[in-house]
Scaffold this active site. Structure first.
Site, PDB file in Angstrom:
ATOM      1  N   GLU A  19      -9.086 -13.791  -1.838  1.00  0.00           N
ATOM      2  CA  GLU A  19      -8.337 -14.091  -0.608  1.00  0.00           C
ATOM      3  C   GLU A  19      -9.016 -15.222   0.169  1.00  0.00           C
ATOM      4  O   GLU A  19     -10.219 -15.183   0.439  1.00  0.00           O
ATOM      5  CB  GLU A  19      -8.245 -12.825   0.262  1.00  0.00           C
ATOM      6  N   ASP A  45      -0.842 -12.628   1.923  1.00  0.00           N
ATOM      7  CA  ASP A  45      -1.467 -11.607   2.764  1.00  0.00           C
ATOM      8  C   ASP A  45      -1.683 -12.266   4.132  1.00  0.00           C
ATOM      9  O   ASP A  45      -2.806 -12.615   4.504  1.00  0.00           O
ATOM     10  CB  ASP A  45      -2.787 -11.148   2.133  1.00  0.00           C
ATOM     11  N   ASP A  60       2.260   1.909   3.360  1.00  0.00           N
ATOM     12  CA  ASP A  60       3.243   0.962   3.915  1.00  0.00           C
ATOM     13  C   ASP A  60       4.651   1.495   3.664  1.00  0.00           C
ATOM     14  O   ASP A  60       5.572   1.247   4.439  1.00  0.00           O
ATOM     15  CB  ASP A  60       3.181  -0.415   3.224  1.00  0.00           C
ATOM     16  N   HIS A  70       0.871  -1.179   0.000  1.00  0.00           N
ATOM     17  CA  HIS A  70       0.000   0.000   0.000  1.00  0.00           C
ATOM     18  C   HIS A  70       0.908   1.229   0.000  1.00  0.00           C
ATOM     19  O   HIS A  70       1.991   1.209   0.591  1.00  0.00           O
ATOM     20  CB  HIS A  70      -0.841   0.103   1.268  1.00  0.00           C
ATOM     21  N   ASP A 122     -10.737 -12.107  10.432  1.00  0.00           N
ATOM     22  CA  ASP A 122      -9.720 -12.259   9.397  1.00  0.00           C
ATOM     23  C   ASP A 122      -8.368 -12.470  10.081  1.00  0.00           C
ATOM     24  O   ASP A 122      -7.612 -11.521  10.253  1.00  0.00           O
ATOM     25  CB  ASP A 122      -9.731 -10.954   8.563  1.00  0.00           C
ATOM     26  N   ASP A 182      -4.789 -13.733  -2.800  1.00  0.00           N
ATOM     27  CA  ASP A 182      -4.161 -13.422  -1.515  1.00  0.00           C
ATOM     28  C   ASP A 182      -4.243 -14.692  -0.685  1.00  0.00           C
ATOM     29  O   ASP A 182      -5.332 -15.109  -0.264  1.00  0.00           O
ATOM     30  CB  ASP A 182      -4.886 -12.268  -0.802  1.00  0.00           C
TER      31      ASP A 182
END
Ligand code: XUL
Ligand code: CO
Length: 438
Positions: free
Chosen positions: A269, A340, A105, A102, A308, A297
């Site tokens: 994901e 991820d 990040d 991101h 999550d 992901d």
């Protein structure tokens, strides 16, 4: 010579199934060919910067725990530079070809939007140098539209038009960055694109706004000449109570409704699939069936926890089923397999990051080889083919070809009477078959 952050750890090598070295691959052999393609090219593994380099293991009840030598520096820009160096050192030692990140990040926010972008530009220069030095590439970039309080009501679906505008400006910049870095894709995960309460929400208006935003993304992509693939990443909830991109089917309906389907694929994901009440394979299969399977992901949830948890994949059964679907769909093109996932809060050493990734890569390598063996044998495929074979001729073929309607079906059934006897679906036989390969 730059500082070494992962001291005492060298390049992770493939040592084969008999190796007892925890920091060696037992199954993932990047050059080994499976169905005529190297394992490295099957998976296109990526490291997620936010989990591996940025997150210190804090949870809702406790402070960060992890030892992260790269988070020291005289100011926040020096720390940002160290994070990039640590990321590339990690990817290189692990032997993965890709990373994902991101915007936030990589670099911190400044006092103003322009200052924020300048900080990002400075770090992106360093990232580009590191890409050049190592050959490691950006699988996809994205923008963090969920952390800052300005996005508390959402970004593209905020009730605050200025928040939408800010998100637009931020995504425009993040897409430019992805282009500069030669990114193979760009992900839109709608972290807060949903609602907490319907009592304060105009759902129709929010969905229209989300679609406007996605059209702006498509226009901008053309505008700046970004050639990567756009992805939407489904997730049903968390942090919102309900997220509009709740699962693959909801995303597909949204993309069709708003005339966007040709521009997007999905980033599926595993843990988001199970949160949505589906299996990982279900989401992959739905996306593949509709031609929108783009990237993955990879992680897993916990059966006993309802959120999550983003744990590293360790379940060979699950990776086998996933690889069956991915192979059937023809594999990844622009996409890949991004971890991820984060280590447990009590796994605090830098070495734990290697243990986590090595274990997960081996888990996928086993899944790939098992799936390839099942495919080579052909039993599963021929069972399915046989199960639907009555559609290959007669009334089945006429229905598929659109040659008949209800009038013809009525005539057919009056003449024929009861349908042909049903045959067993052999669920348990097939489950045992899959296990016999594992
Ligand atoms: C959150 C999540 C994100 C996206 C990128 O659950 O999966 O990390 O992958 O924003
Ligand atoms: Co994700």
């Amino acid at each position: 010579m730059a500082e070494e952050f992962f001291q005492g750890i060298g390049k992770i090598e493939y040592e084969g199934p008999d190796s007892k070295n925890p920091l060696a691959f037992k199954r993932y052999n990047p050059e080994e060919l499976v169905e005529g393609k190297s394992m490295a090219n099957h998976f296109r593994f990526a490291v997620a910067m936010w989990h591996t380099i940025c997150s210190g293991g804090a949870d809702m009840f406790g402070a960060p725990t992890r030892v992260m030598p790269w988070l020291t520096g005289s100011d926040e820009m020096e720390i940002a530079r160290n994070k990039v160096l640590a990321l590339f050192e990690f990817c290189q030692k692990l032997g993965v070809q890709f990373y994902c990140f991101h915007d936030r990040d990589a670099a911190p926010e400044g006092e103003t939007f322009e200052e924020t972008n300048a900080k990002l530009d400075e770090i992106v220069k360093l990232i580009a140098e590191q890409q050049e030095r190592t050959g490691i590439k950006l699988l996809w970039g994205t923008a963090c539209l969920f952390n800052h309080p300005r996005f508390m009501h959402g970004a593209a679906t905020s009730c605050n038009a200025d928040a939408f505008a800010y998100a637009g400006a931020q995504v425009a910049k993040a897409m430019e960055v992805a282009k500069t870095l030669g990114g193979q894709g760009y992900v839109l995960w709608g972290g807060r694109e949903g609602y907490k309460s319907l009592l304060n929400t105009d759902m129709k208006r929010e969905l229209d706004h989300l679609a406007r935003f996605m059209h702006m993304v498509v226009d901008w992509k053309k505008n700046i000449g970004f050639e990567g693939q756009l992805y939407i990443e489904p997730k049903p909830m968390e942090p919102t109570k309900h997220q509009y991109d709740s699962d693959a089917a909801a995303c597909y309906a949204f993309l069709q409704r708003y005339d966007l389907v040709e521009h997007f694929k999905l980033n599926i994901e595993s843990n988001h699939a199970t949160l949505a009440g589906h299996t990982f394979q279900h989401e992959l299969e739905f996306a593949a069936a509709n031609g929108i399977l783009g990237s993955v992901d990879a992680n897993r949830g916990d059966l006993l926890l309802g959120w999550d948890t983003d744990q590293f994949p360790t379940d060979i059964y699950e990776t086998t089923l996933a690889m069956l679907t991915i192979l059937k769909a023809g594999g990844f093109t622009t996409g890949g397999l991004n971890f991820d996932a984060h280590v447990a809060r009590e796994s605090i050493d830098p070495a734990d990051l290697f243990h986590a990734h090595v274990g997960a890569m081996d888990t996928f390598a086993r899944g790939l080889k098992i799936a390839a063996a099942i495919r080579e044998d052909g039993v599963l495929d021929s069972f399915i083919k046989q199960r639907y074979s009555n559609w290959d001729s007669g009334i089945g073929a006429d229905i598929e070809a659109g040659k008949v309607g209800f009038a013809e079906l009525s005539k057919y059934i009056i003449e024929k009477g009861e349908p042909a006897a049903n045959e067993s679906g052999r669920v348990e036989m097939l489950e045992a078959l899959i296990n016999s390969y594992i």
